[in-house]
Design an enzyme around this catalytic site. Structure first.
Site, mmCIF file in Angstrom:
data_model
loop_
_atom_site.group_PDB
_atom_site.id
_atom_site.type_symbol
_atom_site.label_atom_id
_atom_site.label_comp_id
_atom_site.label_asym_id
_atom_site.label_seq_id
_atom_site.Cartn_x
_atom_site.Cartn_y
_atom_site.Cartn_z
ATOM 1 N N HIS A 63 -63.606 9.188 -93.924
ATOM 2 C CA HIS A 63 -63.137 7.896 -94.430
ATOM 3 C C HIS A 63 -61.904 7.488 -93.641
ATOM 4 O O HIS A 63 -61.394 8.245 -92.811
ATOM 5 C CB HIS A 63 -62.844 7.973 -95.927
ATOM 6 N N ASP A 67 -54.625 10.056 -92.750
ATOM 7 C CA ASP A 67 -54.586 11.481 -92.442
ATOM 8 C C ASP A 67 -55.945 12.018 -91.998
ATOM 9 O O ASP A 67 -56.042 13.176 -91.595
ATOM 10 C CB ASP A 67 -54.056 12.285 -93.636
ATOM 11 N N HIS A 68 -56.973 11.188 -92.040
ATOM 12 C CA HIS A 68 -58.310 11.603 -91.625
ATOM 13 C C HIS A 68 -58.795 10.886 -90.361
ATOM 14 O O HIS A 68 -59.901 11.158 -89.904
ATOM 15 C CB HIS A 68 -59.303 11.362 -92.757
ATOM 16 N N HIS A 140 -64.190 8.432 -104.225
ATOM 17 C CA HIS A 140 -62.772 8.289 -103.910
ATOM 18 C C HIS A 140 -62.386 6.827 -104.096
ATOM 19 O O HIS A 140 -63.185 6.011 -104.567
ATOM 20 C CB HIS A 140 -62.524 8.771 -102.473
#
Length: 305
Positions: A63, A67-68, A140
């Site tokens: 996603h 941080d990803h 999420h």
């Protein structure tokens, strides 16, 4: 060098710490190299781990929280700079297309045509890659996909038993292809009696989610599950609010799914460099198998067959 291993590039969640970089996970699968969720600092972590852009064949973004994915521009530019000749596919949620396009061209550089976009849509996108990668939606605050890599089941022939029946050469292939074989003596042989089936290796990554059916399906029976454990159970209210997992919830998913090796990661910055044995202890109350608390630059082998 192992032909099948997880190399951990980062284990923090939203905020990196002195000990933990933003997310980043490289899975070496024979000749294939899968990079999952390159957060900030991924290029440097790859260098520290002895990995180069040439090792990458597939990038998977779960996603578009920073941080990803904020390391993706550097990774793409490094692929271009180093002249990687083979295609590198990038899979990501189609709902984040605008973010992918911004990240892909975040600054001026000499572009490369080896980057191939694979936007994912719907509850069950078509599998892709070799071995096949399955993507399923998680739960999420924004669209998230988890990923599962799984080799096909292999059928192995029992050559000695077949030889005792006078079956060899092309006849073995015929039995494998058709399921039955009539020998020269008129005997009918069944494939199941002269073969055995071996499950392929499997790996799943589950990031940024509450407990959901997608997480359970991705984890079912895998050799290794890499899963977020952002909080301990003492912060269950925060986990529910932000749709993350506690170590206990992650371990329960693994236990119910029959996972062989559980790797916990994506830890909140509230937890210091010490004390991560609490995550292992909490997980062990739910999961009796092999539990690994991931640390940056760990190399984690798949369980032996």
């Amino acid at each position: 060098m192992s032909a099948l291993e997880l190399i951990v590039l980062g284990t923090a969640s939203a905020v990196p710490t002195r000990q933990r970089n933003h997310n980043g996970y490289f899975v070496r699968w024979g000749a294939q190299g899968y990079l999952f969720d390159p957060g900030e600092g991924t290029q440097q972590q790859m260098s520290r781990a002895g990995l180069s852009a040439h090792n990458l064949t597939q990038v998977c973004i779960t996603h578009f929280h920073g941080d990803h994915c904020l390391g993706l521009p550097g990774v793409i530019q490094r692929i271009a700079r180093d002249g990687v000749p083979h295609p590198v596919e990038v899979a990501y949620p189609a709902a984040g297309e605008e973010y992918f396009q911004r990240l892909r061209r975040a600054s001026e550089f000499q572009p490369t045509d080896v980057i191939k976009a694979r936007p994912l849509e719907g509850p069950s996108p078509a599998p892709f890659g070799d071995p096949p990668i399955t993507a399923l939606p998680l739960r999420h605050s924004i669209p998230v996909y988890g990923y599962r890599i799984e080799e096909p089941v292999k059928t192995h022939m029992r050559a000695d038993a077949l030889a005792a029946r006078g079956v060899a050469g092309p006849s073995v292939g015929e039995l494998k292809a058709k399921g039955t074989l009539v020998t020269s003596a008129g005997e009918v042989l069944a494939l199941a009696d002269y073969s055995y089936r071996e499950r392929g290796r499997s790996f799943a990554i589950v990031m940024d989610t509450g407990v959901c059916a997608g997480a359970a399906a991705l984890a079912k029976g895998v050799d290794m599950l890499l899963i977020e454990a952002t909080y301990l159970s003492s912060e269950s209210a925060l986990a529910a609010k932000y749709r993350h997992l506690t170590a206990r919830q992650a371990a329960r998913i693994a236990a119910e799914a029959g996972v062989r090796k559980l790797v916990l990661t994506h830890f909140s910055e509230r937890y210091t460099a010490q004390g991560f044995e609490r995550f292992a202890a909490e997980a062990a109350e739910e999961f009796s198998g092999d539990i690994v608390i991931a640390n940056d630059l760990d190399r984690i082998g798949f369980p032996a067959r």
